[in-house]
Design an enzyme around this catalytic site. Structure first.
Site, short mmCIF file in Angstrom:
data_model
loop_
_atom_site.label_atom_id
_atom_site.label_comp_id
_atom_site.label_asym_id
_atom_site.label_seq_id
_atom_site.Cartn_x
_atom_site.Cartn_y
_atom_site.Cartn_z
N HIS A 1 52.93 30.65 43.69
CA HIS A 1 53.71 29.91 44.68
C HIS A 1 52.46 28.11 45.09
CE1 HIS A 1 56.08 29.05 47.83
NE2 HIS A 1 57.42 29.29 46.82
N ASP B 1 36.96 15.96 41.59
CA ASP B 1 35.46 16.02 41.33
C ASP B 1 34.24 16.71 42.99
OD1 ASP B 1 35.33 13.70 39.36
OD2 ASP B 1 36.39 12.21 41.19
N HIS C 1 60.62 20.95 53.72
CA HIS C 1 60.32 22.19 53.39
C HIS C 1 58.79 22.44 53.37
CE1 HIS C 1 58.05 23.64 48.88
NE2 HIS C 1 59.41 24.65 49.25
N LYS D 1 50.34 25.43 45.95
CA LYS D 1 51.01 23.81 45.53
C LYS D 1 49.12 23.37 45.82
CE LYS D 1 54.88 25.83 47.00
NZ LYS D 1 55.27 25.20 46.25
N LYS E 1 55.91 23.93 56.19
CA LYS E 1 55.21 25.49 56.49
C LYS E 1 54.33 25.27 57.33
CE LYS E 1 56.84 26.55 52.23
NZ LYS E 1 57.22 25.87 51.10
N ASP F 1 48.29 27.40 70.22
CA ASP F 1 48.37 27.22 71.39
C ASP F 1 47.13 25.78 71.07
OD1 ASP F 1 48.52 29.23 72.87
OD2 ASP F 1 46.09 30.31 72.80
#
Length: 518
Positions: free
Chosen positions: A413, A420, A176, A415, A178, A183
């Site tokens: 979508h 604090d 999952h 996450k 991404k 470079d």
């Protein structure tokens, strides 16, 4: 009786044939050459020089920038591909063959045409690119394409379906992650896959999401993670899976060139250019210089189902950070199923005086109703223990459209979490059983009051009653949803703006023992 016996025999024959087929594909010799991230130079490429110039004026070793805009997220990836002079290492759960997916692949191929080495690692079940296009892309001398945990049967739909059935335990575990690394100088990591819904180009609902652009020492951690996945036994070269056929790369190039100049792409690209001028996005002044930034990920062995110490490495890293919260913890997760342990952890923090808030999707906004069924059973115990819950409304509910192609709806979508006012995390990890136990995940954990402040402002906006429903319990401990409609408070006793059939479906799914798979 004869018919039943014949049917049983046919099932046995099919299973035996499937097992033999799976065995034959499994025994096929796979030729794979290990490779690693290329060595960086101070001034060999534009991105080398860009980082050298940035770093000279700062003592901190890392620079981070938040991307909330979907158009900005598209522009950043395109600009990173165009500026690359040495390498592109890309790993994605989904890469769709839609408008933005093809436009992005066109930039990747153009970089390879300039001599840039491209390593492309895609999850086999997540992508919608055809095997024919896979073959064309992989035929480029500067591109190597590998599929993560792929099915071995490729040419026949029936055989592939049978393999999926027979290998369900292993096929159910996916990559999952991404990440977009250019470079070894620019890293883009977060929740976005490659496809129209992530870049405001979908005709139905578009996603609200976060990415982080990172520069500095933390990119070496991302490169090490990529190399581990790339060289793992679960990453298979696509050329080992597909039958030999003539290269169609030239035809693919022509088709993508036509698309880029066509009626669908022109207004979209013009809008991207008007909001994010080419050549300016990565050079943004909106950088947060930090000493502490860590790219963290599950090991690829997690997807192989091997139980060993650290198989849930990412959550084992993040949970102690969350448990050490002293004042405020804000969690954003589109698919939120905390489980009993999660409820216990958040309730304990709340009892200790920590302000705990959660933002997730409403039933009307979610794109996965089954996950909502798993989440809904935890709302009451969380609310009873003082956790605030907000459910993002569909953008159509309050007439805000972020789409350029007709959509007036959006789904959460993002996450992420903040702690604090100082610690933050952005990545691919959902707070649900699938992310915890089945899929591999990654993200960036950092300490930056400035960047966390940006995230908290967005969280405040998205949890406002104009954007989300606030959940409470009435005197009978029944759920109540409260939002502002045309400036007036509105209270609901059922899932707002969700049809009766959708609510009934979720109730039915909530009775099934599916939580471990969600």
């Amino acid at each position: 009786m004869t018919a039943i016996v014949a049917f049983a025999i046919s099932i046995v024959v099919v299973l035996v044939a499937g097992i033999a087929l799976a065995s034959r594909h499994r025994d096929k010799i796979i030729i794979k050459i290990a490779s690693a991230a290329l060595r960086k130079e101070p001034d060999a490429t534009p991105l080398d020089r860009h980082w050298t110039n940035l770093q000279n004026a700062h003592a901190e070793r890392n620079a981070l920038s938040l991307i909330q805009s979907n158009l900005g997220a598209f522009a950043a990836r395109v600009e990173a591909a165009r500026a690359a002079g040495r390498s592109l290492d890309l790993m994605y759960y989904m890469w769709n063959a839609d408008l933005t997916g093809q436009l992005m692949m066109r930039e990747v191929i153009a970089a390879a045409d300039r001599g840039v080495r491209v390593r492309l690692l895609l999850d086999d079940l997540g992508v919608s690119i055809s095997d024919r296009a896979f073959h064309a892309i992989d035929s480029h001398p500067n591109i190597e394409l590998r599929l993560f945990n792929p099915t071995k049967a490729r040419e026949n739909v029936f055989r592939r379906g049978l393999e999926l059935l027979l290998r369900f335990h292993s096929v159910n575990r996916r990559m999952h992650n991404k990440a977009w690394i250019a470079d070894g100088r620019v890293l883009i990591v977060g929740g976005r896959n490659i496809g129209d819904a992530y870049f405001d180009a979908a005709e139905q609902a578009n996603f609200r999401d976060f990415d982080v652009i990172a520069h500095g020492d933390c990119i070496a951690q991302a490169e090490e993670i990529f190399d581990d996945y790339w060289n793992s036994a679960v990453a298979v070269p696509v050329r080992s899976l597909l039958a030999r056929r003539p290269s169609k790369l030239a035809k693919l190039r022509r088709r993508m060139d036509v698309l880029a100049s066509g009626n669908a792409a022109r207004p979209y690209l013009a809008q991207v250019e008007s909001q994010h001028h080419s050549g300016n996005f990565l050079m943004s002044d909106n950088l947060h210089w930090v000493e502490s930034a860590q790219v963290v990920a599950d090991p690829p062995e997690k997807a192989a189902g091997k139980r060993r110490s650290g198989h849930n490495f990412l959550m084992e890293t993040l949970l102690p950070v969350m448990e050490e919260t002293e004042k405020k913890l804000s969690i954003t997760s589109p698919y939120f199923i905390p489980g009993l342990k999660g409820v216990e952890t958040l309730s304990r923090l709340s009892a200790e005086g920590v302000k705990v808030s959660v933002l997730t999707n409403s039933l009307a906004a979610t794109d996965v109703a089954a996950v909502h069924a798993g989440y809904s059973r935890y709302r009451r115990p969380l609310l009873i223990n003082g956790i605030k819950i907000h459910e993002l409304r569909s953008l159509a509910d309050h007439h805000k459209s972020f789409s350029l192609r007709g959509s007036g709806q959006a789904s959460l979508h993002t996450k992420a979490f903040t702690r604090d006012g100082e610690i933050g995390f952005i990545g691919s990890l959902n707070f649900d059983p699938r992310s915890m136990s089945l899929n591999t995940e990654m993200g960036v954990l950092f300490s930056s009051a400035g960047l966390v402040g940006e995230m908290e402002e967005i969280f405040k906006d998205e949890t406002s009653r104009e954007m989300s429903f606030e959940l409470t319990l009435n005197e009978r401990r029944n759920l109540t949803w409260t939002g502002l409609v045309r400036g007036e408070p509105r209270h609901y006793r059922h899932e707002p703006y969700a049809s009766f059939s959708r609510r009934a479906l979720v109730s039915l799914m909530g009775l099934l023992p599916l939580e471990s798979q969600l």
